[in-house]
Design an enzyme around this catalytic site. Structure first.
Site, PDB file in Angstrom:
ATOM      1  N   LEU A 236       0.813  -1.227   0.000  1.00 57.47           N
ATOM      2  CA  LEU A 236       0.000   0.000   0.000  1.00 57.47           C
ATOM      3  C   LEU A 236       0.840   1.269   0.000  1.00 57.47           C
ATOM      4  O   LEU A 236       1.903   1.325   0.602  1.00 57.47           O
ATOM      5  CB  LEU A 236      -0.922   0.004   1.225  1.00 57.47           C
TER       6      LEU A 236
ATOM      7  N   HIS B 269      -3.470   4.120  -2.579  1.00 58.88           N
ATOM      8  CA  HIS B 269      -4.437   3.184  -1.976  1.00 58.88           C
ATOM      9  C   HIS B 269      -5.132   3.850  -0.774  1.00 58.88           C
ATOM     10  O   HIS B 269      -6.336   3.695  -0.587  1.00 58.88           O
ATOM     11  CB  HIS B 269      -3.726   1.931  -1.463  1.00 58.88           C
TER      12      HIS B 269
ATOM     13  N   GLY C 299      -9.126   3.519  -8.358  1.00 58.74           N
ATOM     14  CA  GLY C 299      -8.289   4.650  -8.727  1.00 58.74           C
ATOM     15  C   GLY C 299      -8.358   4.960 -10.214  1.00 58.74           C
ATOM     16  O   GLY C 299      -8.388   4.051 -11.046  1.00 58.74           O
TER      17      GLY C 299
ATOM     18  N   ASP D 131      -5.605   3.586 -12.826  1.00 60.08           N
ATOM     19  CA  ASP D 131      -5.850   2.462 -13.736  1.00 60.08           C
ATOM     20  C   ASP D 131      -7.163   2.757 -14.465  1.00 60.08           C
ATOM     21  O   ASP D 131      -8.196   2.153 -14.195  1.00 60.08           O
ATOM     22  CB  ASP D 131      -5.920   1.164 -12.932  1.00 60.08           C
TER      23      ASP D 131
ATOM     24  N   GLN E 137      -9.040   0.026 -16.409  1.00 57.13           N
ATOM     25  CA  GLN E 137      -9.600  -0.930 -15.442  1.00 57.13           C
ATOM     26  C   GLN E 137     -10.884  -0.377 -14.815  1.00 57.13           C
ATOM     27  O   GLN E 137     -11.872  -1.098 -14.649  1.00 57.13           O
ATOM     28  CB  GLN E 137      -8.559  -1.201 -14.360  1.00 57.13           C
TER      29      GLN E 137
HETATM   30  P1  AMP Z   1      -3.482  -2.206  -7.048  1.00 56.33           P
HETATM   31  O1  AMP Z   1      -3.066  -2.578  -5.660  1.00 56.33           O
HETATM   32  O2  AMP Z   1      -2.369  -1.713  -7.903  1.00 56.33           O
HETATM   33  O3  AMP Z   1      -4.316  -3.278  -7.703  1.00 56.33           O
HETATM   34  O4  AMP Z   1      -4.455  -0.965  -6.889  1.00 56.33           O
HETATM   35  C1  AMP Z   1      -5.587  -1.024  -6.085  1.00 56.33           C
HETATM   36  C2  AMP Z   1      -6.413   0.204  -6.313  1.00 56.33           C
HETATM   37  O5  AMP Z   1      -5.645   1.362  -5.993  1.00 56.33           O
HETATM   38  C3  AMP Z   1      -6.872   0.355  -7.772  1.00 56.33           C
HETATM   39  O6  AMP Z   1      -8.200   0.835  -7.794  1.00 56.33           O
HETATM   40  C4  AMP Z   1      -5.890   1.381  -8.296  1.00 56.33           C
HETATM   41  O7  AMP Z   1      -6.397   2.140  -9.383  1.00 56.33           O
HETATM   42  C5  AMP Z   1      -5.697   2.268  -7.081  1.00 56.33           C
HETATM   43  N1  AMP Z   1      -4.453   3.035  -7.186  1.00 56.33           N
HETATM   44  C6  AMP Z   1      -3.213   2.558  -7.449  1.00 56.33           C
HETATM   45  N2  AMP Z   1      -2.329   3.576  -7.533  1.00 56.33           N
HETATM   46  C7  AMP Z   1      -3.020   4.718  -7.333  1.00 56.33           C
HETATM   47  C8  AMP Z   1      -2.680   6.115  -7.313  1.00 56.33           C
HETATM   48  N3  AMP Z   1      -1.434   6.543  -7.510  1.00 56.33           N
HETATM   49  N4  AMP Z   1      -3.665   7.003  -7.071  1.00 56.33           N
HETATM   50  C9  AMP Z   1      -4.952   6.600  -6.864  1.00 56.33           C
HETATM   51  N5  AMP Z   1      -5.332   5.302  -6.875  1.00 56.33           N
HETATM   52  C10 AMP Z   1      -4.391   4.375  -7.110  1.00 56.33           C
END
Ligand code: AMP
Length: 294
Positions: free
Chosen positions: A44, A48, A161, A164, A167
């Site tokens: 995280l 996150h 987020g 992505d 996604q």
């Molecule tokens: P992940 O752990 O990479 O699968 O990301 C989990 C969630 O966190 C997803 O909805 C991502 O889009 C979001 N997320 C990852 N990086 C960021 C960021 N820099 N800013 C905002 N949300 C993020």
């Protein structure tokens, strides 16, 4: 982010089975509470945490999940070395007031084996371009695990987020097409001071790569401004952005493209909202980013 002393009691309950999540969900339902859900793969960072804060603000109970989903990784990708930092993640979630985390192992998520699981296939026009082109099968893996997680947690709201962006569109479409009673809330991308989008994969960057990684965001902004101001046509701005990035040694640009910000359809001319997205490899580290003109 400052970590609390390891002796501070943790406020986040760890649930490692589907049954435990079901019980937790039932208690929230009985109490008439709105549940907000934040799916993650862990490691995280502030990105996150901003999702968790948004959930905390809008919902009575917040549950996150941490699951590095093997179904969305191709064999040559970084599943094995993806950073796993659960103890630290748990402390951070506790500080953010996250009530529970679903932390299943692979057997809990894919008891019959992931190869034979029923899959959710998002529509080709959303899922086979850009990320889907360079990572075949990626969005089937994402849509399948998100549908499973939604059905396990049964949240009223889920937070994703904009980092992505594609996604996010795939998840919105999944919820729409499968009539899931879940509100999907997008959260803006959190960045380092120099513009680099926070990502769990940034830890792979060498010192040298870290120095020029912010050029990706700078290029996206430049393309957005050139097209939005009318200085260049959208296609000419994209072409200039591509050639600037391709001229950099150590940057392997995979795509730099624009899409309609809501429908995600290809667009010939700049219009609002437009999202400009890219993926590039800096040696072995693959980064994605986007900016949205609204
Ligand atoms: P992940 O752990 O990479 O699968 O990301 C989990 C969630 O966190 C997803 O909805 C991502 O889009 C979001 N997320 C990852 N990086 C960021 C960021 N820099 N800013 C905002 N949300 C993020």
């Amino acid at each position: 982010m400052v970590l609390e002393n390891a002796m501070t009691p943790l406020k986040t309950q760890v649930l490692d089975s589907v049954d435990a999540v079901r019980l937790w969900r039932r208690a929230a339902t009985v109490a008439g509470e709105r549940v907000g859900f934040v799916p993650t793969m862990g490691a995280l960072h502030e990105g996150h945490l901003s999702l968790m804060r948004a959930a905390r603000k809008e919902c009575d109970r917040v549950i996150a999940s941490i699951f590095v989903n093997p179904l969305q990784f191709a064999p040559h990708e970084d599943f094995g070395k993806y950073p796993r930092t659960f103890d630290r993640d748990l402390q951070l979630m506790s500080q953010e007031g996250v009530d529970a985390v679903f932390y299943p192992n692979e057997k809990e998520m894919y008891p019959e084996g992931r190869e034979s699981v029923t899959r959710v296939v998002p529509p080709s026009e959303l899922a086979d371009c850009l990320e889907g082109h360079f990572r075949p099968g990626f969005f089937v893996g994402v849509a399948t695990v998100v549908a499973k997680l939604f059905n396990i947690v049964l949240p009223e709201a889920a937070f994703f987020g904009e980092k992505d962006y594609q996604q996010l569109q795939v998840v919105k479409r999944l919820v729409h097409d499968l009539n899931l009673p879940i509100q999907v809330t997008p959260v803006a991308t959190v960045r380092e001071k120099d513009g680099l989008a926070l990502s769990s994969r940034n830890v792979y960057l060498s010192e040298e790569e870290r120095k020029f990684a912010p050029l990706l965001h700078r290029t996206l902004n430049w393309v957005k401004e050139a097209a939005q101001s009318g200085e260049l046509s959208l296609e000419a701005a994209l072409e200039k952005g591509r050639s600037d990035l391709r001229a950099l040694e150590g940057v392997d640009l995979q795509y730099l493209e624009a899409r309609h910000g809501e429908t995600f359809q290809p667009i010939a001319q700049f219009e609002l909202p437009t999202v400009i997205l890219l993926a590039a490899k800096l040696k072995n580290v693959r980064l994605i980013d986007n900016v949205v003109a609204r």
